[in-house]
Design a protein around this motif. Structure first.
Motif, PDB file in Angstrom:
ATOM      1  N   UNK A   1      -7.267   4.674  -5.339  1.00 18.18           N
ATOM      2  CA  UNK A   1      -7.357   5.501  -4.139  1.00 18.18           C
ATOM      3  C   UNK A   1      -8.452   5.001  -3.203  1.00 18.18           C
ATOM      4  N   UNK A   2      -9.581   4.614  -3.767  1.00 21.51           N
ATOM      5  CA  UNK A   2     -10.678   4.091  -2.943  1.00 21.51           C
ATOM      6  C   UNK A   2     -10.236   2.830  -2.221  1.00 21.51           C
ATOM      7  N   UNK A   3      -9.617   1.924  -2.949  1.00 20.15           N
ATOM      8  CA  UNK A   3      -9.187   0.653  -2.356  1.00 20.15           C
ATOM      9  C   UNK A   3      -8.139   0.877  -1.273  1.00 20.15           C
ATOM     10  N   UNK A   4      -7.221   1.819  -1.510  1.00 18.20           N
ATOM     11  CA  UNK A   4      -6.137   2.074  -0.565  1.00 18.20           C
ATOM     12  C   UNK A   4      -6.504   3.101   0.510  1.00 18.20           C
ATOM     13  N   UNK A   5      -7.717   3.646   0.416  1.00 18.82           N
ATOM     14  CA  UNK A   5      -8.201   4.650   1.369  1.00 18.82           C
ATOM     15  C   UNK A   5      -7.276   5.875   1.406  1.00 18.82           C
ATOM     16  N   UNK A   6      -6.985   6.385   0.216  1.00 16.21           N
ATOM     17  CA  UNK A   6      -6.139   7.557   0.025  1.00 16.21           C
ATOM     18  C   UNK A   6      -6.951   8.544  -0.812  1.00 16.21           C
ATOM     19  N   UNK A   7      -6.911   9.837  -0.498  1.00 17.53           N
ATOM     20  CA  UNK A   7      -7.605  10.791  -1.366  1.00 17.53           C
ATOM     21  C   UNK A   7      -7.058  10.709  -2.795  1.00 17.53           C
ATOM     22  N   UNK A   8      -7.945  10.640  -3.763  1.00 21.60           N
ATOM     23  CA  UNK A   8      -7.545  10.465  -5.161  1.00 21.60           C
ATOM     24  C   UNK A   8      -6.639  11.590  -5.645  1.00 21.60           C
ATOM     25  N   UNK A   9      -6.907  12.810  -5.215  1.00 23.14           N
ATOM     26  CA  UNK A   9      -6.074  13.928  -5.673  1.00 23.14           C
ATOM     27  C   UNK A   9      -4.653  13.822  -5.120  1.00 23.14           C
ATOM     28  N   UNK A  10      -4.515  13.283  -3.917  1.00 18.49           N
ATOM     29  CA  UNK A  10      -3.190  13.092  -3.323  1.00 18.49           C
ATOM     30  C   UNK A  10      -2.431  12.009  -4.090  1.00 18.49           C
ATOM     31  N   UNK A  11      -3.091  10.888  -4.341  1.00 21.08           N
ATOM     32  CA  UNK A  11      -2.448   9.797  -5.073  1.00 21.08           C
ATOM     33  C   UNK A  11      -2.069  10.260  -6.474  1.00 21.08           C
ATOM     34  N   UNK A  12      -2.977  10.956  -7.132  1.00 20.73           N
ATOM     35  CA  UNK A  12      -2.710  11.451  -8.488  1.00 20.73           C
ATOM     36  C   UNK A  12      -1.508  12.388  -8.494  1.00 20.73           C
ATOM     37  N   UNK A  13      -1.437  13.261  -7.521  1.00 17.63           N
ATOM     38  CA  UNK A  13      -0.321  14.203  -7.409  1.00 17.63           C
ATOM     39  C   UNK A  13       0.990  13.477  -7.134  1.00 17.63           C
ATOM     40  N   UNK A  14       0.949  12.497  -6.247  1.00 21.31           N
ATOM     41  CA  UNK A  14       2.158  11.733  -5.927  1.00 21.31           C
ATOM     42  C   UNK A  14       2.648  10.935  -7.136  1.00 21.31           C
ATOM     43  N   UNK A  15       1.724  10.397  -7.909  1.00 20.25           N
ATOM     44  CA  UNK A  15       2.100   9.652  -9.108  1.00 20.25           C
ATOM     45  C   UNK A  15       2.691  10.594 -10.151  1.00 20.25           C
ATOM     46  N   UNK A  16       2.201  11.818 -10.199  1.00 20.10           N
ATOM     47  CA  UNK A  16       2.712  12.800 -11.169  1.00 20.10           C
ATOM     48  C   UNK A  16       4.164  13.183 -10.894  1.00 20.10           C
ATOM     49  N   UNK A  17       4.601  13.042  -9.628  1.00 18.42           N
ATOM     50  CA  UNK A  17       5.996  13.324  -9.271  1.00 18.42           C
ATOM     51  C   UNK A  17       6.836  12.112  -9.673  1.00 18.42           C
ATOM     52  N   UNK A  18       7.447  12.174 -10.848  1.00 13.96           N
ATOM     53  CA  UNK A  18       8.121  11.010 -11.420  1.00 13.96           C
ATOM     54  C   UNK A  18       9.319  10.523 -10.609  1.00 13.96           C
ATOM     55  N   UNK A  19       9.748  11.290  -9.629  1.00 12.28           N
ATOM     56  CA  UNK A  19      10.872  10.853  -8.798  1.00 12.28           C
ATOM     57  C   UNK A  19      10.405  10.092  -7.553  1.00 12.28           C
ATOM     58  N   UNK A  20       9.099  10.044  -7.325  1.00 18.27           N
ATOM     59  CA  UNK A  20       8.588   9.383  -6.116  1.00 18.27           C
ATOM     60  C   UNK A  20       8.512   7.867  -6.303  1.00 18.27           C
ATOM     61  N   UNK A  21       8.580   7.155  -5.202  1.00 20.93           N
ATOM     62  CA  UNK A  21       8.488   5.694  -5.238  1.00 20.93           C
ATOM     63  C   UNK A  21       7.131   5.239  -5.775  1.00 20.93           C
TER      64      UNK A  21
END
Length: 91
Positions: free
Chosen positions: A25-45
């Motif tokens: 998240x730091x490297x991609x400049x994305x909030x970690x909680x957002x990235x973590x949540x998006x990764x948790x959605x197993x249907x997401x790209x």
């Protein structure tokens, strides 16, 4: 959140080296909680890219473990047996 193709490739690459989500998240400049949540959605790209990266490295590790087991490494034999049991449990 929408991720570019480059972001997805980076996430897959980072996951393949077992980089923590918070560091990605730091490297991609994305909030970690957002990235973590998006990764948790197993249907997401982004989840698919993350899991694909992890799985690709697991393949390499399992292959190396199997090669060591075949030449008689006791620890590798034990690990390969555990991998087989995990595989059968997942069937």
């Amino acid at each position: 959140m929408t991720y570019s193709e480059n972001d997805l490739q980076q996430i897959e690459k980072f996951a393949s080296i077992y980089l923590k989500i918070s560091d990605m998240a730091v490297i991609l400049d994305i909030p970690a909680d957002v990235l973590r949540s998006d990764i948790a959605d197993r249907s997401s790209d982004v989840s698919k890219a993350y899991r694909r990266g992890k799985a690709a490295s697991k393949v390499k590790l399992h292959s190396q473990e199997m090669m060591l087991a075949q030449v008689g490494s006791p620890l590798a034999i034990e690990n390969a047996h555990r991998n087989l049991l995990d595989m059968e449990d997942d069937e």
